[in-house]
Design a protein around this motif. Structure first.
Motif, PDB file in Angstrom:
ATOM      1  N   VAL A 194       0.878  -1.165   0.000  1.00 25.26           N
ATOM      2  CA  VAL A 194       0.000   0.000   0.000  1.00 25.26           C
ATOM      3  C   VAL A 194       0.922   1.223   0.000  1.00 25.26           C
ATOM      4  CG1 VAL A 194      -1.653   1.249   1.444  1.00 25.26           C
ATOM      5  CG2 VAL A 194      -1.840  -1.237   1.192  1.00 25.26           C
ATOM      6  N   PRO A 195       0.596   2.277  -0.753  1.00 23.42           N
ATOM      7  CA  PRO A 195       1.479   3.442  -0.819  1.00 23.42           C
ATOM      8  C   PRO A 195       1.927   3.915   0.572  1.00 23.42           C
ATOM      9  CG  PRO A 195      -0.276   3.691  -2.415  1.00 23.42           C
ATOM     10  CD  PRO A 195      -0.601   2.459  -1.593  1.00 23.42           C
ATOM     11  N   GLY A 196       3.235   4.136   0.673  1.00 22.50           N
ATOM     12  CA  GLY A 196       3.813   4.604   1.931  1.00 22.50           C
ATOM     13  C   GLY A 196       4.179   3.508   2.912  1.00 22.50           C
ATOM     14  N   ARG A 197       3.865   2.249   2.577  1.00 22.99           N
ATOM     15  CA  ARG A 197       4.149   1.146   3.502  1.00 22.99           C
ATOM     16  C   ARG A 197       5.216   0.195   2.964  1.00 22.99           C
ATOM     17  NH1 ARG A 197      -1.200  -1.218   6.124  1.00 22.99           N
ATOM     18  NH2 ARG A 197       0.363  -2.010   7.591  1.00 22.99           N
ATOM     19  N   GLY A 198       6.006   0.682   1.998  1.00 23.71           N
ATOM     20  CA  GLY A 198       7.048  -0.156   1.415  1.00 23.71           C
ATOM     21  C   GLY A 198       8.081  -0.610   2.434  1.00 23.71           C
ATOM     22  N   ALA A 199       8.491   0.271   3.333  1.00 27.07           N
ATOM     23  CA  ALA A 199       9.480  -0.098   4.353  1.00 27.07           C
ATOM     24  C   ALA A 199       8.928  -1.188   5.269  1.00 27.07           C
ATOM     25  CB  ALA A 199       9.888   1.128   5.165  1.00 27.07           C
ATOM     26  N   GLU A 200       7.655  -1.098   5.580  1.00 27.16           N
ATOM     27  CA  GLU A 200       7.020  -2.116   6.436  1.00 27.16           C
ATOM     28  C   GLU A 200       6.971  -3.465   5.724  1.00 27.16           C
ATOM     29  OE1 GLU A 200       2.789  -2.847   8.771  1.00 27.16           O
ATOM     30  OE2 GLU A 200       3.194  -0.871   7.884  1.00 27.16           O
ATOM     31  N   LEU A 201       6.633  -3.454   4.427  1.00 30.32           N
ATOM     32  CA  LEU A 201       6.607  -4.693   3.649  1.00 30.32           C
ATOM     33  C   LEU A 201       8.010  -5.281   3.547  1.00 30.32           C
ATOM     34  CD1 LEU A 201       5.105  -6.793   1.952  1.00 30.32           C
ATOM     35  CD2 LEU A 201       5.441  -5.282  -0.036  1.00 30.32           C
ATOM     36  N   LEU A 202       9.006  -4.440   3.334  1.00 31.72           N
ATOM     37  CA  LEU A 202      10.389  -4.910   3.258  1.00 31.72           C
ATOM     38  C   LEU A 202      10.802  -5.567   4.576  1.00 31.72           C
ATOM     39  CD1 LEU A 202      13.107  -5.093   1.787  1.00 31.72           C
ATOM     40  CD2 LEU A 202      13.597  -2.783   2.628  1.00 31.72           C
ATOM     41  N   THR A 203      10.499  -4.940   5.688  1.00 32.56           N
ATOM     42  CA  THR A 203      10.806  -5.517   7.003  1.00 32.56           C
ATOM     43  C   THR A 203      10.097  -6.847   7.186  1.00 32.56           C
ATOM     44  OG1 THR A 203      11.201  -3.348   7.972  1.00 32.56           O
ATOM     45  CG2 THR A 203      10.644  -5.129   9.498  1.00 32.56           C
ATOM     46  N   TRP A 204       8.832  -6.905   6.792  1.00 33.52           N
ATOM     47  CA  TRP A 204       8.059  -8.143   6.911  1.00 33.52           C
ATOM     48  C   TRP A 204       8.718  -9.258   6.087  1.00 33.52           C
ATOM     49  CZ3 TRP A 204       5.818 -11.398   3.452  1.00 33.52           C
ATOM     50  CH2 TRP A 204       4.963 -12.367   3.975  1.00 33.52           C
ATOM     51  N   ALA A 205       9.046  -8.970   4.826  1.00 31.68           N
ATOM     52  CA  ALA A 205       9.627  -9.987   3.943  1.00 31.68           C
ATOM     53  C   ALA A 205      10.969 -10.487   4.489  1.00 31.68           C
ATOM     54  CB  ALA A 205       9.800  -9.426   2.531  1.00 31.68           C
ATOM     55  N   ARG A 206      11.784  -9.578   4.985  1.00 29.55           N
ATOM     56  CA  ARG A 206      13.097  -9.968   5.509  1.00 29.55           C
ATOM     57  C   ARG A 206      12.976 -10.800   6.783  1.00 29.55           C
ATOM     58  NH1 ARG A 206      17.042  -4.923   5.229  1.00 29.55           N
ATOM     59  NH2 ARG A 206      18.614  -6.534   5.092  1.00 29.55           N
ATOM     60  N   SER A 207      11.881 -10.670   7.501  1.00 31.28           N
ATOM     61  CA  SER A 207      11.712 -11.406   8.763  1.00 31.28           C
ATOM     62  C   SER A 207      11.136 -12.810   8.573  1.00 31.28           C
ATOM     63  CB  SER A 207      10.802 -10.623   9.710  1.00 31.28           C
ATOM     64  OG  SER A 207       9.450 -10.676   9.272  1.00 31.28           O
ATOM     65  N   GLN A 208      10.697 -13.132   7.369  1.00 34.55           N
ATOM     66  CA  GLN A 208      10.073 -14.430   7.140  1.00 34.55           C
ATOM     67  C   GLN A 208      11.112 -15.541   7.127  1.00 34.55           C
ATOM     68  OE1 GLN A 208       6.570 -14.758   7.052  1.00 34.55           O
ATOM     69  NE2 GLN A 208       7.035 -12.693   7.782  1.00 34.55           N
ATOM     70  N   VAL A 209      10.863 -16.569   7.929  1.00 31.07           N
ATOM     71  CA  VAL A 209      11.749 -17.721   8.012  1.00 31.07           C
ATOM     72  C   VAL A 209      11.126 -18.858   7.218  1.00 31.07           C
ATOM     73  CG1 VAL A 209      12.813 -19.394   9.576  1.00 31.07           C
ATOM     74  CG2 VAL A 209      12.554 -16.996  10.288  1.00 31.07           C
ATOM     75  N   LEU A 210      11.914 -19.438   6.323  1.00 33.36           N
ATOM     76  CA  LEU A 210      11.436 -20.553   5.516  1.00 33.36           C
ATOM     77  C   LEU A 210      11.647 -21.861   6.264  1.00 33.36           C
ATOM     78  CD1 LEU A 210      12.889 -19.326   2.121  1.00 33.36           C
ATOM     79  CD2 LEU A 210      10.489 -19.289   2.830  1.00 33.36           C
ATOM     80  N   ALA A 211      10.922 -22.902   5.856  1.00 32.85           N
ATOM     81  CA  ALA A 211      11.012 -24.208   6.515  1.00 32.85           C
ATOM     82  C   ALA A 211      12.420 -24.790   6.444  1.00 32.85           C
ATOM     83  CB  ALA A 211      10.010 -25.171   5.891  1.00 32.85           C
ATOM     84  N   ARG A 212      13.163 -24.417   5.420  1.00 37.07           N
ATOM     85  CA  ARG A 212      14.583 -24.785   5.333  1.00 37.07           C
ATOM     86  C   ARG A 212      15.305 -23.675   4.584  1.00 37.07           C
ATOM     87  NH1 ARG A 212      12.605 -28.373   0.951  1.00 37.07           N
ATOM     88  NH2 ARG A 212      14.072 -28.199  -0.772  1.00 37.07           N
ATOM     89  N   GLU A 213      16.620 -23.664   4.699  1.00 39.39           N
ATOM     90  CA  GLU A 213      17.427 -22.599   4.106  1.00 39.39           C
ATOM     91  C   GLU A 213      17.683 -22.862   2.623  1.00 39.39           C
ATOM     92  OE1 GLU A 213      18.793 -19.605   5.264  1.00 39.39           O
ATOM     93  OE2 GLU A 213      17.293 -20.005   6.810  1.00 39.39           O
ATOM     94  N   PRO A 214      17.490 -21.847   1.795  1.00 43.58           N
ATOM     95  CA  PRO A 214      17.850 -21.996   0.380  1.00 43.58           C
ATOM     96  C   PRO A 214      19.366 -21.902   0.207  1.00 43.58           C
ATOM     97  CG  PRO A 214      17.068 -19.770   0.806  1.00 43.58           C
ATOM     98  CD  PRO A 214      16.918 -20.534   2.092  1.00 43.58           C
ATOM     99  N   VAL A 215      19.839 -22.218  -0.983  1.00 44.13           N
ATOM    100  CA  VAL A 215      21.250 -22.049  -1.310  1.00 44.13           C
ATOM    101  C   VAL A 215      21.614 -20.573  -1.213  1.00 44.13           C
ATOM    102  CG1 VAL A 215      22.954 -22.252  -3.180  1.00 44.13           C
ATOM    103  CG2 VAL A 215      21.264 -24.074  -2.815  1.00 44.13           C
ATOM    104  N   ARG A 216      20.689 -19.732  -1.633  1.00 43.89           N
ATOM    105  CA  ARG A 216      20.907 -18.283  -1.642  1.00 43.89           C
ATOM    106  C   ARG A 216      19.558 -17.588  -1.532  1.00 43.89           C
ATOM    107  NH1 ARG A 216      23.351 -15.609  -7.066  1.00 43.89           N
ATOM    108  NH2 ARG A 216      22.899 -13.446  -6.617  1.00 43.89           N
ATOM    109  N   ARG A 217      19.566 -16.420  -0.920  1.00 37.97           N
ATOM    110  CA  ARG A 217      18.347 -15.618  -0.796  1.00 37.97           C
ATOM    111  C   ARG A 217      18.732 -14.148  -0.903  1.00 37.97           C
ATOM    112  NH1 ARG A 217      13.866 -15.947   4.072  1.00 37.97           N
ATOM    113  NH2 ARG A 217      12.857 -13.940   3.698  1.00 37.97           N
TER     114      ARG A 217
END
Length: 87
Positions: free
Chosen positions: A12-35
């Motif tokens: 949503v306009p103006g919430r890009g930093a919040e979305l970026l923080t959210w995406a960076r905080s997501q932990v996957l079930a296992r680690e990829p080779v690279r992210r």
């Protein structure tokens, strides 16, 4: 076989930093080779993950993916693509 998953969302306009923080905080079930995580104009966030798989059809392999953020944070559903390395 190496598979790359792309996950792209537009905040949503103006919430890009919040979305970026959210995406960076997501932990996957296992680690990829690279992210890698990227940001772009119009409050867009892109996450790319690289995976090695022994599956004969790597494009159909079961791989962990980032979930959808809360609907009030994004302007539309997340776009997702899979790519197979050819090189």
């Amino acid at each position: 076989m190496r598979i790359t998953l792309m996950w792209e969302a537009r905040a949503v306009p103006g919430r890009g930093a919040e979305l970026l923080t959210w995406a960076r905080s997501q932990v996957l079930a296992r680690e990829p080779v690279r992210r890698e995580t990227f940001r772009a104009p119009q409050d867009r966030v892109l996450v790319m993950t690289w995976w090695d798989t022994a599956d004969a059809d790597g494009m159909a392999a079961e791989l962990p993916e980032l979930p959808e953020p809360d609907a009030e944070l994004i302007t539309r559903p997340v776009h997702r693509w899979r790519f197979e390395s050819v090189g």
